[in-house]
Design an enzyme around this catalytic site. Structure first.
Site, PDB file in Angstrom:
ATOM      1  CB  VAL A 186      -0.944   0.273   1.164  1.00  0.00           C
ATOM      2  CG1 VAL A 186      -1.961   1.190   1.233  1.00  0.00           C
ATOM      3  CG2 VAL A 186      -1.640  -1.107   1.268  1.00  0.00           C
ATOM      4  CB  ALA A 191      -5.136  18.964  -2.013  1.00  0.00           C
ATOM      5  N   GLY A 240     -10.703  -1.568   1.529  1.00  0.00           N
ATOM      6  CA  GLY A 240      -9.916  -1.279   0.589  1.00  0.00           C
ATOM      7  C   GLY A 240     -10.342  -0.268  -0.141  1.00  0.00           C
ATOM      8  CB  ILE A 284     -15.315   0.866  -1.476  1.00  0.00           C
ATOM      9  CG1 ILE A 284     -15.492  -1.226  -1.629  1.00  0.00           C
ATOM     10  CG2 ILE A 284     -17.148   0.678  -1.052  1.00  0.00           C
ATOM     11  CD1 ILE A 284     -16.309  -2.003  -1.332  1.00  0.00           C
ATOM     12  N   GLY A 311      -0.365  -9.813  -2.781  1.00  0.00           N
ATOM     13  CA  GLY A 311      -0.095  -8.851  -1.364  1.00  0.00           C
ATOM     14  C   GLY A 311      -2.058  -7.998  -1.200  1.00  0.00           C
ATOM     15  CG  ASP A 318      -8.783  -8.304   7.690  1.00  0.00           C
ATOM     16  OD1 ASP A 318      -7.951  -7.525   7.612  1.00  0.00           O
ATOM     17  OD2 ASP A 318      -9.385  -7.851   6.350  1.00  0.00           O
ATOM     18  CE  LYS A 338     -10.253  -5.244   6.091  1.00  0.00           C
ATOM     19  NZ  LYS A 338     -10.532  -6.080   5.464  1.00  0.00           N
TER      20      LYS A 338
END
Ligand code: HSE
Length: 437
Positions: free
Chosen positions: A14, A33, A134, A136, A187, A201, A205
């Site tokens: 990541v 930004a 991830g 979304i 990954g 996991d 979440k």
């Protein structure tokens, strides 16, 4: 205006994706930004490996405190994973007045209450979109897009590795180990892949999603968690004969005003439901809210660029709010910190569900009657039964049952009695059914 300087803790899948996305889309990101964003430093464990990546204009260090204590860095992006030293480093960076972006779901699920309180005190932001599903933008959707609603329940496929394994096993007949190896190479998998397979996991979440959906503190220890390792190929086949697909879901639901359910486990979903058709590494979350009704979110649940998309969006959010009043920012857990509710999480025995049951039994008359009598005694109605022919004379038979809705505690008693029958020769496999209606 001066560029905003960002330091990364971790330069794995990541981390590299984050550097790439920020560079690849630098011009658009600056326009969004209002300032340019530069990753100037990265802390890594393996210096030669990181140097081989040849990432230009990036100071590498093996000492993470070089980054969390560096006064030139405004935003620390924590991508190392795990609880320690991530927790200590994040708290130290907050203490140094830095904003945090993290993809670390374990850290937020277990220590988020402490981290958000520290951030509140210091007036800094902790953004964690990449921690759930991830790429979304599900945190933003629930926390901001649905903030007019009372959320009734949400259910989602929130572990890409597990969904990839289930899909490949079902569609291509590949072995569990083979698909897991591929998920690791891509990954997708956690450093400890049992977190993916055993539902830990997904439980991290779900803890986060439930807090922002219901306005309750993060309570990972209350999530009922079952993984995918007990699902056999025959369950996939029988489920399909009954019109269902097996998926691994995280479910958070209000129950009768008396509490909330927090659970992660395999479920049978009717084949026609959209969630039943979410395959591979894709994740999807369905949210049932009172004003808008059902909404559905879908996208890549793991992977370098997809997760980096969420990380970078958070960095942009942080940069946009650098000059805004901390008291008027979007609260970390959607609800104002002093307004979190003390709603009990119900024990799994108190949930209501339909159930798929599979057992092996002696291939002789009367067995089915014994099983159905026990269910009848417990007041459990049967929706469907399949009994497979024995493969040879005297061999055991598979019995598959679909029950109507019943309280889990009652089903547990029935299963205990069925397993005690001398004619039933296996443990009973139980998978809950979610109609998602
Ligand atoms: N191991 C996680 C998954 C990574 O497979 O979903 C993304 O959180």
């Amino acid at each position: 205006m001066e560029p905003v300087k960002v330091g990364l803790l971790g330069l794995g899948t990541v981390g590299q994706g984050t550097v790439n996305v920020l560079r690849q889309n630098a011009e658009e990101i600056t326009r969004r930004a209002g300032r340019s964003i530069l990753v100037t430093h990265a802390a890594i464990r393996n210096l030669p490996k990181a140097e081989a990546l040849d990432l230009k204009n990036l100071d590498l260090t093996i000492e993470p405190t070089d980054i969390v204590d560096d006064p030139s860095i405004s935003v620390v992006v924590e991508l190392m994973g795990g609880l320690e030293p991530a927790r200590t480093l994040v708290l130290r960076a907050i203490d140094n007045g830095k904003h945090i972006v993290t993809a670390n779901k374990a850290l937020i699920a277990l220590h988020g209450n402490e981290i958000f309180a520290a951030a509140q005190e210091k007036g800094v932001m902790v953004a964690f979109e990449a921690a759930v599903a991830g790429g979304i933008p599900i945190i933003k959707a629930i926390r901001e897009g649905l903030s007019a609603n009372r959320i009734e329940w949400l259910a989602g496929i929130i572990n890409g590795t597990g969904n990839f394994i289930l899909s490949e096993m079902r569609d291509k007949g590949r072995s569990f180990e083979d698909v897991l190896e591929e998920a690791q190479a891509l990954g997708y998998a956690e450093a400890d892949p049992t977190f993916d397979i055993e539902g830990v996991d997904a439980a991290h979440k779900l803890t986060i999603l439930a807090s922002i959906a219901f306005g309750v503190p993060l309570q990972f220890d209350k999530v009922f968690t079952e993984g995918i390792s007990a699902i056999a190929q025959e369950d996939v086949i029988y489920a399909s004969e009954l019109g269902y697909i097996i998926k691994h879901l995280g479910i958070a639901k209000r129950f009768d005003g008396s509490g909330i359910e927090l659970r992660v486990h395999p479920v049978l979903i009717p084949q026609k439901r959209l969630l039943a058709n979410v395959d591979g590494v894709m994740n999807s979350v369905m949210v049932q809210a009172d004003a808008v009704g059902p909404t559905l979110y879908y996208g890549a649940g793991a992977g370098s660029a997809a997760t980096a998309s969420a990380v970078v969006a958070d960095v942009i959010d942080v940069v946009r709010t650098l000059t805004s009043d901390p008291l008027n920012r979007v609260p970390h857990l959607a609800f104002q910190p002093g307004a979190l509710a003390d709603v009990p999480v119900l024990p799994i025995e108190d949930i209501w569900s339909e159930y798929y049951l599979r057992m092996e039994a002696e291939g002789r008359p009367g067995v089915m009657a014994d099983v159905t009598r026990i269910l009848g005694d417990q007041g459990i109605s049967i929706e469907a039964i399949i009994q497979k022919e024995p493969e040879s004379e005297g061999a055991s038979v598979s019995v598959i049952l679909l029950s109507r809705r019943v309280r889990e505690g009652v089903m547990n008693q029935a299963i205990e009695r069925i397993e005690a029958l001398s004619s039933v020769t296996s443990r009973v496999t139980r998978i809950r059914v979610e109609t998602l209606a």
